[in-house]
Design an enzyme around this catalytic site. Sequence first.
Site, PDB file in Angstrom:
ATOM      1  N   LYS A   1       0.809  -1.216   0.000  1.00 13.01           N
ATOM      2  CA  LYS A   1       0.000   0.000   0.000  1.00 13.01           C
ATOM      3  C   LYS A   1       0.849   1.276   0.000  1.00 13.01           C
ATOM      4  O   LYS A   1       2.060   1.248   0.228  1.00 13.01           O
ATOM      5  CB  LYS A   1      -0.971  -0.014   1.179  1.00 13.01           C
ATOM      6  CG  LYS A   1      -2.128  -0.988   0.964  1.00 13.01           C
ATOM      7  CD  LYS A   1      -3.199  -0.868   2.018  1.00 13.01           C
ATOM      8  CE  LYS A   1      -4.396  -1.751   1.672  1.00 13.01           C
ATOM      9  NZ  LYS A   1      -5.429  -1.731   2.723  1.00 13.01           N
TER      10      LYS A   1
ATOM     11  N   ARG B   1      -3.536  -9.974   4.997  1.00  7.89           N
ATOM     12  CA  ARG B   1      -4.026 -10.067   3.615  1.00  7.89           C
ATOM     13  C   ARG B   1      -2.895  -9.581   2.715  1.00  7.89           C
ATOM     14  O   ARG B   1      -2.535  -8.403   2.744  1.00  7.89           O
ATOM     15  CB  ARG B   1      -5.273  -9.208   3.454  1.00  7.89           C
ATOM     16  CG  ARG B   1      -5.917  -9.259   2.073  1.00  7.89           C
ATOM     17  CD  ARG B   1      -7.177  -8.397   2.051  1.00  7.89           C
ATOM     18  NE  ARG B   1      -7.802  -8.383   0.731  1.00  7.89           N
ATOM     19  CZ  ARG B   1      -7.489  -7.550  -0.250  1.00  7.89           C
ATOM     20  NH1 ARG B   1      -6.523  -6.652  -0.073  1.00  7.89           N
ATOM     21  NH2 ARG B   1      -8.111  -7.603  -1.416  1.00  7.89           N
TER      22      ARG B   1
END
Length: 269
Positions: free
Chosen positions: A214, A248
Amino acid sequence: MKIGKREFDTCNNTYTMGILNITPDSFYDGGKWNNITSALKHTEEMIEEGADIIDIGGESTRPGYTKITSDEEIDRIVPVITEIKKRFDIPVSVDTYKSDVARAALDVGADLINDIWGLKYDGGMGKVISEYNVPCCLMHNKSEAVYDDFIDDLKKETLQCVKLASEAGIDKDKIILDPGVGFGKTYEMNLSALANLGEFVKLGYPVLLGCSGKSVIGNTLDLPKDERIEGTLVTTVLAVQSGCSFVRVHNIKENIRAIKMTKAIMRAK
């Protein structure tokens, strides 16, 4: 916690949720697995590397993403879920915030609903999850990064999601929480959420951390999306140390190695 046919010891282990984006525009791998053949091949690769759950998404939720209709999302994910459940014995999670998409996915065998709006976007989502009696992951999210006291508000707003779940008839033992790194937060807030993962875990539910590749990693290291694995592994180690039950991630093998090493050191203490 039981997800599909498998029992997960969320108090003592950290499990990997492998990301499978059936989208043309996801920030990390848009278009790579955008047909059944490539999706099944990547699923098999993740399972061989040790993935515990496969998380399927049919709509990109990267910053500035384009919303698609429920029908389009269903058309993307249902054939893939169907084939995965036919060929592999692994729990399947579906990354959606729309109740009609969730219902269609559950009808063909999905085992968990991963809602990035924590039941706050679609008022019917909680009812669908309760009706099918499956676990759910409720992520913290909001439209604007406006808070009085960030960590305190993060916890309070997440517990609002839990309240919605309870009111819909979802049992406490079927709820996973996600602090929502990258959603409704500034760069500094994302770092603060990571630094305070332990406080989030204290809410009393299994916690999933979704930080793989991210922007908080890219901005910190000044690296493009395909060079962020080391930063992701640091967040995975942090997740294990903080007591998170799931991560995740895109890179299964490397993250499992990081989890095993961290657990070994923690046991030695």
